[in-house]
Design a protein around this motif. Structure first.
Motif, PDB file in Angstrom:
ATOM      1  N   SER A  95      55.425  29.457  -3.554  1.00  0.00           N
ATOM      2  CA  SER A  95      56.542  29.796  -2.668  1.00  0.00           C
ATOM      3  C   SER A  95      57.626  28.732  -2.739  1.00  0.00           C
ATOM      4  CB  SER A  95      56.046  29.954  -1.226  1.00  0.00           C
ATOM      5  OG  SER A  95      55.067  30.973  -1.134  1.00  0.00           O
ATOM      6  N   LEU A  96      57.210  27.462  -2.762  1.00  0.00           N
ATOM      7  CA  LEU A  96      58.194  26.376  -2.913  1.00  0.00           C
ATOM      8  C   LEU A  96      58.931  26.476  -4.240  1.00  0.00           C
ATOM      9  CD1 LEU A  96      56.367  23.239  -1.436  1.00  0.00           C
ATOM     10  CD2 LEU A  96      58.628  24.089  -0.769  1.00  0.00           C
ATOM     11  N   TYR A  97      58.192  26.835  -5.283  1.00  0.00           N
ATOM     12  CA  TYR A  97      58.819  26.975  -6.594  1.00  0.00           C
ATOM     13  C   TYR A  97      59.810  28.143  -6.592  1.00  0.00           C
ATOM     14  CZ  TYR A  97      59.409  27.543 -11.623  1.00  0.00           C
ATOM     15  OH  TYR A  97      59.946  27.656 -12.892  1.00  0.00           O
ATOM     16  N   ILE A 109      62.904  26.668  -4.564  1.00  0.00           N
ATOM     17  CA  ILE A 109      63.710  25.640  -5.229  1.00  0.00           C
ATOM     18  C   ILE A 109      64.169  26.108  -6.606  1.00  0.00           C
ATOM     19  CG2 ILE A 109      63.696  23.278  -6.097  1.00  0.00           C
ATOM     20  CD1 ILE A 109      61.574  22.660  -3.919  1.00  0.00           C
ATOM     21  N   ALA A 167      61.714  31.007   0.827  1.00  0.00           N
ATOM     22  CA  ALA A 167      61.841  30.165   2.021  1.00  0.00           C
ATOM     23  C   ALA A 167      60.962  30.679   3.157  1.00  0.00           C
ATOM     24  CB  ALA A 167      63.303  30.119   2.460  1.00  0.00           C
ATOM     25  N   THR A 210      57.295  30.207   2.275  1.00  0.00           N
ATOM     26  CA  THR A 210      56.944  28.785   2.353  1.00  0.00           C
ATOM     27  C   THR A 210      56.590  28.395   3.784  1.00  0.00           C
ATOM     28  OG1 THR A 210      58.314  28.173   0.453  1.00  0.00           O
ATOM     29  CG2 THR A 210      57.806  26.429   2.035  1.00  0.00           C
TER      30      THR A 210
END
Length: 664
Positions: free
Chosen positions: A16-18, A21, A130, A133
């Motif tokens: 999710s972070l990947y 970002i 987002a 995450t």
């Protein structure tokens, strides 16, 4: 197994972070391969979350009490169906379900739209990233479902009121609604971030929004029926804070589904529609916060937990960031088309929106006022039923009338002559219905009489529209009247499915007015052989029996029911004493009259040692129309959601006009 679950959620958090970002970098720099990689990460996060969900479900089914969540939510004696429902019956499991649905919705929505709206979906991916995450962080760090302990001999069981078949469907449907509203929000934010503010985000999300809205509506009706048959207080909606939390995003989504038609037809209300999407999504987060944080006293809410501040912080970030994007793109969102007349279809839809939002905000204030008063005055002051009933009448009755007026008025401008012609017969039907009801004694409740009269008006307009359309289809060459009717609905499913939904709301209004304004109640303490009367009914208390079930001891009082000289059989009411949970629940007796829609509703309030029982009995006129309205609502939603190739071609043509290749 717990290590596998924790590892799967850690991978979900990383993916999710990947997606967040990597998606932002790819969209900003125009890196196509990186954008595809971020999309793949979003899809992969669903599969890793599914692994975690499978681990928890397996632990529940195996009664693995080394999982703290399993020991706290189930027991060996709990039936399998309720063991499965324990997945979403507790805080950590319900948050995992939120994340599972969120990653599924995100993966599906992006995958289905990335071919024909690439420049839009590249920004949608980081928005989904987002949100996922945040929820992945909650179940990894704050409220993990994979905490372990030394396994006890048995679990503590499940709250008795949750051991009901409706709990197998009611919470998941509400979560489908809550999470489904993430899709229009993500695409609206993607449109703002990319600057692609044409109709593509509306086209991409219309059915997702309809699906979420329908799931919320059906989920609330199932929850109302659960409260009616299980909680044992004689009603179906008590303006409970958590009930209200599900109603508010549904009202905001209803406003959006109406106002979006104005944008599609006239190019108006672009800012308004984006704001409605933000409001609906924010209220879905707020509803989850109310349920899971324990800040309100409710039969639905959980005890105090550590997730409350995290949710409030996330809601604040979502609202602030969303509004900042709206202000940034405000020049592009302004419409060059103006409202030409206060008597037009777009004006009626706008009035509809204002009333829906007014009701939503009134309910919101009723929910937050106890928290505000506690902070400012040190005392939680709860606004009672009279507060909500006042605003329901003030805003709900005009909304009911507008359901009949809005769809029949012409776009742009309507003349007085056309209005007189259009509404002549519906007005006659409504006035005649009002006079007849007044003669039958319905005048003792003025709001109920007004609701019935407005309902007759709306139903007449719906019947008139179907009749006109079917007659026109028959004149165009349909061989049979049934064929003409089928062609009418299939060629404009959105419009006529909407009419069916309107009919369901009318049925709901009639059921609510009848069951609340014209109900009756009687109370009596009876020994065996004694009787009591309520209305035309006579109830005779015959026996008291005790039965042992797998998870509870069931005590039932049996009453013979007679109406006039006609024997209607028996009804049972009593209590369940749950062994593991060490709690007692009311189990009501209900006898329904299928012809009139009336219920005889019996509560055994108190059972004494000598066998005498204190009964509370209600007669609920027309209450079954509420549950029938749910089936009609489902039918209308299915008609509206059913794929339509003609409509799809029109939508693709619009997208092509906006400069998008027609590849959908």
């Amino acid at each position: 197994m717990p290590e596998l679950g924790r590892a799967a959620l850690l991978v979900t958090l990383g993916l999710s972070l990947y997606a967040l970002i990597g998606g932002v970098v790819a969209a900003h720099l125009g890196r196509r391969r990186l954008a595809r990689s971020a999309q793949n990460a979003l899809v992969a996060s669903f599969f890793t979350t599914a692994i975690a969900a499978a681990v928890l479900l397996s632990a529940l089914l195996r009664n693995d009490f080394s999982f703290t969540y399993v020991a706290r939510s189930t027991s060996e004696a709990l039936p399998t169906a309720y063991t499965i429902s324990a997945f979403w019956g507790g805080q950590e499991g319900s948050l995992l379900l939120w994340l599972l649905m969120l990653t599924a919705f995100g993966a599906a929505a992006v995958s289905l739209n990335r071919r024909w709206a690439k420049d839009l979906t590249v920004w949608v991916v980081p928005v989904f990233g987002a949100v996922s995450t945040f929820f992945a962080f909650l179940v990894v760090v704050v409220a993990t479902p994979f905490a372990t302990q030394v396994a006890p001999a048995d679990g503590v069981g499940m709250t008795p009121s949750l051991q009901n078949p409706y709990m197998l469907a009611h919470p998941p449907l509400l979560y489908l609604g809550y999470v489904g509203l993430t899709v229009p929000f993500a695409f609206a934010m993607g449109a703002l971030l990319s600057g692609k503010l044409d109709e593509r985000w509306l086209v991409a999300t219309r059915r997702w929004t309809l699906f979420a809205w329908a799931a919320l509506g059906i989920g609330q009706l199932l929850g109302s029926h659960w409260a009616y048959v299980e909680v044992g207080w004689g009603g179906y909606y008590a303006w409970d804070p958590v009930e209200n939390a599900a109603l508010m995003p549904w009202l905001a989504a209803t406003a959006f589904l109406h106002s979006v038609m104005i944008q599609e037809r006239r190019g108006m209300l672009k800012v308004w529609n984006v704001l409605l999407v933000i409001l609906a999504f924010s209220l879905s987060l707020f509803g989850t916060f109310l349920t899971r944080s324990g800040v309100v006293n409710s039969i639905h809410s959980f005890t105090q937990s550590s997730i409350g501040p995290w949710f409030l912080g996330f809601i604040a970030v979502v609202v602030a960031a969303s509004l900042a994007l709206v202000f940034w793109r405000l020049p592009q969102l302004r419409s060059h088309t103006k409202l030409e007349s206060p008597v037009s279809r777009e004006a009626a839809f706008l009035y509809n929106n204002l009333l829906l939002l007014a009701l939503c905000l009134a309910i919101f204030w009723g929910v937050v006022y106890p928290m505000v008063s506690e902070v400012l005055r040190g005392e939680a002051v709860v606004l009672g039923r009279s507060y909500y009933d006042f605003f329901l009448r003030a805003f709900g009755l005009p909304l009911l009338l507008l359901m009949g007026i809005g769809p029949l008025i012409a776009w742009r401008r309507a003349s007085l002559k056309s209005l007189a012609t259009t509404f002549r017969w519906p007005t006659i039907v409504a006035l005649a219905s009002g006079v007849v009801l007044l003669l039958l004694g319905a005048g003792r409740s003025v709001p109920g009489l007004v609701a019935y009269t407005f309902s007759a008006f709306v139903l007449a307009t719906i019947v008139l529209e179907f009749a006109r359309g079917t007659r026109a289809r028959k004149a165009l060459g349909a061989t049979t009247w049934l064929g003409a009717f089928g062609a009418l609905v299939s060629r404009n499913r959105r419009r006529y499915g909407g009419y069916v939904v309107h009919a369901s709301i009318v049925m709901l209004a009639i059921g609510v007015a009848g069951s609340s304004a014209f109900d009756s109640v009687a109370e009596a303490k009876l020994s065996r052989g004694e009787s009591m009367r309520i209305g035309d009914y006579t109830l005779v208390y015959r026996s008291l029996d005790e039965r042992v079930a797998a998870n509870a001891t069931k005590i039932r009082a049996t009453l013979d029911v007679r109406r006039g000289d006609k024997e209607l059989g028996t009804v049972e009411a009593g209590k369940n004493a749950y062994t593991v949970e060490e709690q007692v629940s009311n189990e009501v007796g209900i006898r329904s009259d299928k012809l009139t829609g009336e219920d005889l509703f019996v509560i055994a309030e108190q059972i004494d040692a000598d066998g005498s029982v204190y009964f509370r009995v209600f007669v609920k006129p027309l209450v079954n129309l509420i549950w029938l309205a749910g089936l009609v609502f489902l039918l209308g939603s299915v008609i509206t959601l059913w794929p339509d190739r003609r409509e799809q071609r029109r939508l693709v043509a619009r997208a092509s006009e906006a400069g998008v290749p027609a590849t959908s």
